[in-house]
Design a protein around this motif. Structure first.
Motif, PDB file in Angstrom:
ATOM      1  N   LEU A   1       0.847  -1.194   0.000  1.00 26.85           N
ATOM      2  CA  LEU A   1       0.000   0.000   0.000  1.00 26.85           C
ATOM      3  C   LEU A   1       0.880   1.240   0.000  1.00 26.85           C
ATOM      4  O   LEU A   1       1.636   1.473   0.933  1.00 26.85           O
ATOM      5  CB  LEU A   1      -0.901  -0.009   1.236  1.00 26.85           C
TER       6      LEU A   1
ATOM      7  N   LEU B   1       3.589   7.777   2.738  1.00 26.01           N
ATOM      8  CA  LEU B   1       2.878   9.049   2.947  1.00 26.01           C
ATOM      9  C   LEU B   1       3.871  10.121   3.387  1.00 26.01           C
ATOM     10  O   LEU B   1       3.886  11.239   2.871  1.00 26.01           O
ATOM     11  CB  LEU B   1       1.801   8.844   4.016  1.00 26.01           C
TER      12      LEU B   1
ATOM     13  N   ILE C   1       2.465   4.346   5.879  1.00 24.02           N
ATOM     14  CA  ILE C   1       2.674   5.655   6.509  1.00 24.02           C
ATOM     15  C   ILE C   1       4.009   6.242   6.089  1.00 24.02           C
ATOM     16  O   ILE C   1       4.148   7.465   5.945  1.00 24.02           O
ATOM     17  CB  ILE C   1       2.537   5.558   8.049  1.00 24.02           C
ATOM     18  N   VAL C   2       5.023   5.395   5.839  1.00 21.33           N
ATOM     19  CA  VAL C   2       6.313   5.939   5.419  1.00 21.33           C
ATOM     20  C   VAL C   2       6.238   6.482   3.996  1.00 21.33           C
ATOM     21  O   VAL C   2       6.818   7.527   3.696  1.00 21.33           O
ATOM     22  CB  VAL C   2       7.425   4.882   5.576  1.00 21.33           C
TER      23      VAL C   2
ATOM     24  N   LEU D   1       9.979  -2.194   5.442  1.00 19.25           N
ATOM     25  CA  LEU D   1       8.809  -2.221   6.327  1.00 19.25           C
ATOM     26  C   LEU D   1       7.673  -2.995   5.674  1.00 19.25           C
ATOM     27  O   LEU D   1       7.749  -3.384   4.523  1.00 19.25           O
ATOM     28  CB  LEU D   1       8.351  -0.789   6.620  1.00 19.25           C
ATOM     29  N   ARG D   2       6.602  -3.170   6.445  1.00 18.87           N
ATOM     30  CA  ARG D   2       5.489  -3.958   5.923  1.00 18.87           C
ATOM     31  C   ARG D   2       4.150  -3.346   6.329  1.00 18.87           C
ATOM     32  O   ARG D   2       4.049  -2.645   7.328  1.00 18.87           O
ATOM     33  CB  ARG D   2       5.573  -5.364   6.500  1.00 18.87           C
TER      34      ARG D   2
ATOM     35  N   ASP E   1       0.831  -1.472   7.193  1.00 16.02           N
ATOM     36  CA  ASP E   1       0.446  -0.093   7.455  1.00 16.02           C
ATOM     37  C   ASP E   1       1.656   0.796   7.708  1.00 16.02           C
ATOM     38  O   ASP E   1       1.621   1.995   7.444  1.00 16.02           O
ATOM     39  CB  ASP E   1      -0.492  -0.031   8.651  1.00 16.02           C
ATOM     40  N   TYR E   2       2.733   0.208   8.223  1.00 15.10           N
ATOM     41  CA  TYR E   2       3.923   1.013   8.483  1.00 15.10           C
ATOM     42  C   TYR E   2       4.557   1.449   7.185  1.00 15.10           C
ATOM     43  O   TYR E   2       5.029   2.580   7.046  1.00 15.10           O
ATOM     44  CB  TYR E   2       4.914   0.231   9.346  1.00 15.10           C
TER      45      TYR E   2
END
Lengths: 294, 354
Positions: free
Chosen positions: B68, B139, B136-137, B129-130, B132-133
């Protein structure tokens, strides 16, 4: 030095607002495992309600705040019932897009009701300011009240989730929804309650935010919303002390960055620190470590 | 999750895009009565192409690679500003030469190249990372890029290109002016170029999906550990998908930038990333043809709703929520799949179910 002290207080105050918003994100994420992008817009609605209560209906500030909290709490429950509840079994991405839809909906409703022109918000918690060191250091009542509100909310929530039956139910649901249901916990009521608390907190955050930065627009909530979300991740999403630490650190970095590095780069600095923290601790400062099973 | 598509099925996608392009050209020429385009729709043609490329490239990250990303507009802005810079520099440094085509091609290449480089730089930390984290990164990177572009200044003085950070006092003519963005852009984007870019993107992405690399990428999406255990280089393939997606977004950005006479970094904020993500999700995650259709329909829809005036975006938001609720409703879902089954049995109508 005194200048530094003033930045420090401003940073903690702004960080307290972020922490209160981040709590809403964090609790909802912990229980419903969803990123509630509409949370920032609930803040904006809360601010508008309190604005109307003061400006048009001539209510006293205390009642205006209570009214804003009530409206946002109901709004939170209604949003959850209508938009998120039917999607419990859906993929997280569908829920995310629905949350974005709700966010656009709230912004456009606000746009239709209150118009696009920024309103200048009259502080609800302004009682003057404290001047120290021969007038070199001004501390406004907004700063004090924001920090105090943050402390009170944190203590109350920690007690609530630790001691009361509903709070324990919340922790159980966030740990394992299926098992909690088997133990006789009403999962739907618990999730509604979480949204209610989160949205009520958002209303408080809206009042505090607009009292300190008095420009109110339909998009007022979106940037603080994103930053508070960052704060929640920063501290470890799903954890109450994590939201507090994340929020306050974020506020401090933003104010200090704007003061000492560059005004334009303040936001970039906030996000850069987030990235560094996540690279060192991938689940945030106080986040639980995820073990991978094969 | 996603069916493996034979290359022949991709033919329908290409044919559909070409057909729509030809119909639009016909309508633009005005040769056929009752079949003309309104002015506002004409203005949407290049943005539609740009959003198709954005949606298809984001679908490569979100759908095919399974990550995502909430910062896709960041790559778009890198592409837009580097494309504008190259094009405008050539315009002012060589004012006598007639280089329109070369400028456009170089702008698109530069947009893709710089966005690709940004993709590598951002991909290195992000892909550690994986879930939701990771989201956010991406983003955070999108917002950082926007902030940085607000601080850079480029000017052209004769044939010299000057660069400054946080300092607008440069000799010569300012091409990129910090928060004011790029102004006085000579428009180069045309619908035909947009169409070619869409075709290029489709060829790249569809061939990637049907290649050995594409299967590796999807294997990693479905089960990273299993893929790793059969000897797939996880980092390499995740990076490949991420960088190609970034580069395509950069090219789309360059085209978008050259469609306006002025543009600011604000245009590429978080909302734009979200908008493209909405196209991808509504079109069907991992479904490239769906992305093309959703991007087209959802870019035209606000124009169609113009008669509703102020209620336009309100209706848009409500439609979005209702579509998400309906598409996840078990009853409607089973109804839809039975309708699709009816079409599937009849191979002549296969193209209409998407």
């Amino acid at each position: 030095m005194i200048q530094f002290l003033s930045y420090l207080l401003n940073g903690i105050s702004l960080g307290s607002v972020y922490a209160i918003i981040a709590l809403g994100y964090s609790m909802v994420y912990g229980i419903a495992k969803m990123l509630n992008f509409a949370h920032g817009d609930v803040i904006m609605i809360g601010a508008y309600i309190s604005f109307c209560a003061i400006q048009y209906w001539n209510l006293p500030p205390a009642i205006a705040i209570v009214l804003a909290i009530l409206v946002c709490t109901v709004l939170g429950i209604v949003i959850e019932r209508l938009a998120y509840k039917p999607l419990r079994q859906a993929t997280s991405l569908s829920v995310l897009i629905t949350a974005i839809g709700v966010s656009w909906l709230l912004q456009n409703i606000a746009l239709l009701i209150w118009g696009a022109n920024p309103k200048s918000y009259q502080s609800l918690v302004g009682f003057g300011s404290l001047t120290l060191f021969d007038g070199q250091l001004h501390i406004t009542s907004e700063t004090f009240i924001t920090i105090a509100a943050n402390i009170v909310i944190m203590i109350a929530l920690t007690l609530f989730t630790g001691k009361t039956k509903m709070g324990k139910a919340m922790r159980a649901v966030s740990e394992d929804k299926g098992a909690a249901e088997l133990m006789g916990i009403n999962v739907n009521a618990t999730i509604s309650m979480t949204f209610a608390i989160g949205s009520g907190l958002a209303a408080i955050a809206g009042v505090l935010l607009c009292s300190a930065y008095p420009v109110l627009m339909p998009t007022t909530g979106s940037m603080p919303g994103i930053k508070a979300f960052t704060a929640a991740v920063f501290g470890g999403i799903g954890s109450i002390p994590g939201a507090l630490i994340g929020g306050i650190l974020l506020g401090l970095i933003e104010i200090m960055g704007k003061a000492y590095v560059s005004t334009e780069l303040g936001d970039a600095l906030v996000f850069a620190v987030l990235i560094i923290v996540l690279l060192v601790k991938p689940t945030g400062l106080l986040g639980k470590k995820i073990h991978e099973k094969v | 999750m996603m069916k493996y598509k034979k290359p022949s099925r991709n033919f329908i996608t290409y044919a559909g895009v070409i057909l729509v392009f030809l119909l639009c050209e016909l309508a633009l020429s005005g040769a056929v009565p009752f079949f003309k385009m309104t002015r506002s729709l004409k203005g949407q043609l290049v943005p539609i192409c740009v959003y198709i490329v954005m949606a298809v490239s984001l679908n490569l990250t979100v759908g095919i690679s399974g990550e995502l990303s909430l910062g896709h507009a960041g790559f778009m802005s890198v592409g837009a500003f580097s494309g504008i810079l190259v094009s405008q520099y050539l315009l002012f440094a060589f004012p006598d030469a007639n280089l329109e085509v070369l400028r456009l091609i170089l702008a698109l290449v530069a947009g893709g190249l710089f966005a690709g480089i940004a993709g590598v730089l951002i991909g290195i930390p992000v892909l550690r990372l994986r879930g939701d984290y990771l989201a956010i990164v991406t983003l955070a990177f999108g917002e950082i890029i926007r902030n940085l572009i607000n601080c850079i200044y480029f000017s052209v003085d004769g044939r010299d290109l000057n660069f400054a950070f946080l300092n607008p006092n440069l000799p010569g003519k300012l091409l990129i002016n910090g928060p004011m963005g790029a102004t006085g852009i000579k428009k180069l984007a045309t619908f035909e170029v947009g169409f070619l870019l869409v075709m290029f993107t489709l060829i790249v992405v569809l061939n990637l999906i049907n290649s050995r690399s594409g299967r590796a990428i999807m294997a990693i999406r479905d089960n990273r550990i299993a893929a790793e255990s059969v000897g797939i280089n996880v980092t390499k393939y995740r990076m490949l998908a991420f960088v190609i997606s970034a580069a395509l977004a950069g090219m789309a950005g360059a085209l978008y930038g050259l469609n306006f006479s002025q543009i600011q970094a604000v245009k590429f904020k978080f909302d734009t990333s979200i908008l493209v993500l909405v196209f991808v999700v509504l079109g069907g995650i991992g479904n490239i043809r769906g992305s093309v259709i959703a991007a087209t329909v959802l870019t035209v829809l606000p124009e169609m709703l113009r008669q509703f005036g102020d209620y336009r975006m309100l209706i848009y938001a409500i439609v979005l929520i209702l579509v998400m609720l309906a598409s996840n409703n078990p009853m409607i879902k089973s109804m839809l799949s039975s309708i699709i089954d009816v079409f599937k049995r009849n191979p002549d109508k296969e193209g209409k179910d998407a």
